[in-house]
Design an enzyme around this catalytic site. Structure first.
Site: not given
Length: 320
Positions: A217, A219
């Site tokens: 992921t 960010f």
């Protein structure tokens, strides 16, 4: 006693200033206690605090700890709450997930950022490694049910099927771990981060149980003021623009990046207010606005668009 409202309804209406009380209603008891402890620590030095969405132990919490080692972290119920925490001075930065290597777009950053008035000042990548967490003394054969966020369950479906464990959806990975800890039922495990297991005193029955090894992921960190990265560091620039309603508008708008040798690493389109004719685009490019080739490309972009909005320039993370 849990709130009668759904967790999502709470996420939409609770402000950062009432996060502790709301957490008591929406999170298991052990998670709510940690929310209060972390919020109290963040209040002492709000300028260094990093706000994140989710229960303590969430992957956003892990990202905040990795990005700003040693800084206090502030749990928030929603992405909007984390952004508001920065705007209101409760935290110096907020860290928001924007895309996942398996599931694509995570947060509607193109709507949140322009309305927030904040700037992207950093990016950070988290390798998502799911653990099967249970109360101490549990064996894998004891577990009949695994609870977690639907995405986490989907990312581990092969292993769960192999073990004969039934998936049950919950609204948060870390909150699922807290519930397992609070309930003490050996037949129920949670799929969450190693950090969640540590925070809630759970035993990892298996680690790295996700089906795909590349599960990552991305960010971004948001702050009230832009922060240009140090000279010499590879940089990224994020921006939004709306094309004109003419033939080949996007082709013409992006042409300047190609002719000036500017690499686009992300391009996504969005509709504003349900209007197909009002296409907005989010773009990540390599470089700084004051680099000569980037400056020329941006000048050409502005000529072919209705407007261009800079979202921030920041150091390129190593995981790219």
């Amino acid at each position: 006693m849990p709130s009668s409202r759904s967790p999502q309804a709470a996420l939409d209406v609770v402000s950062p200033r009432t996060a502790k009380n709301a957490a008591m209603q929406n999170y298991p008891e052990s998670a709510a206690r940690l929310v209060e402890e972390l919020a109290q620590a963040a209040e002492k030095t709000p300028e260094t605090a990093v706000a994140f969405q989710g229960a303590p132990g969430a992957y956003s919490h892990q990202a905040a700890r990795e990005m700003a080692e040693g800084a206090p972290t502030l749990p928030c119920l929603s992405f909007s709450d984390a952004i508001d925490a920065v705007r209101e001075g409760l935290a110096g930065r907020a860290i928001i997930p924007i895309e996942n290597s398996l599931h694509g777009r995570v947060a509607d950053i193109h709507f949140l950022l322009p309305e927030s008035g904040l700037w992207i000042v950093a990016e950070h990548f988290v390798r998502v490694r799911h653990s099967l967490l249970a109360v101490p003394g549990t064996t894998l054969s004891d577990v009949k049910v695994a609870i977690s966020h639907p995405q986490a369950l989907g990312q581990c479906r092969k292993r769960l099927r192999e073990w004969g464990i039934s998936p049950v959806a919950s609204f948060d990975t870390a909150a699922s771990a807290a519930k397992v800890a609070d309930d003490g039922d050996k037949t129920v495990a949670a799929i969450a981060s190693q950090l969640a297991g540590q925070l809630y005193g759970l035993t990892p029955l298996a680690e790295g149980i996700e089906d795909e090894a590349h599960n990552t992921t991305r960010f971004v960190a948001l702050a009230r003021e832009p922060r240009m990265p140090e000279a010499g560091l590879p940089a990224m620039t994020s921006l939004l623009f709306e094309v004109r309603s003419v033939p080949a508008a996007l082709y013409k708008a992006l042409g300047g990046f190609a002719t000036n040798g500017v690499n686009l690493t992300k391009l996504e389109s969005y509709m504003r207010d349900g209007q197909f004719q009002a296409a907005e685009f989010y773009v990540d490019i390599e470089g700084r606005p004051d680099d000569p080739n980037v400056e020329r490309a941006l000048d050409e972009l502005k000529y072919h668009t209705k407007w261009v909005r800079m979202l921030g320039t920041y150091a390129q993370a190593r995981s790219r």
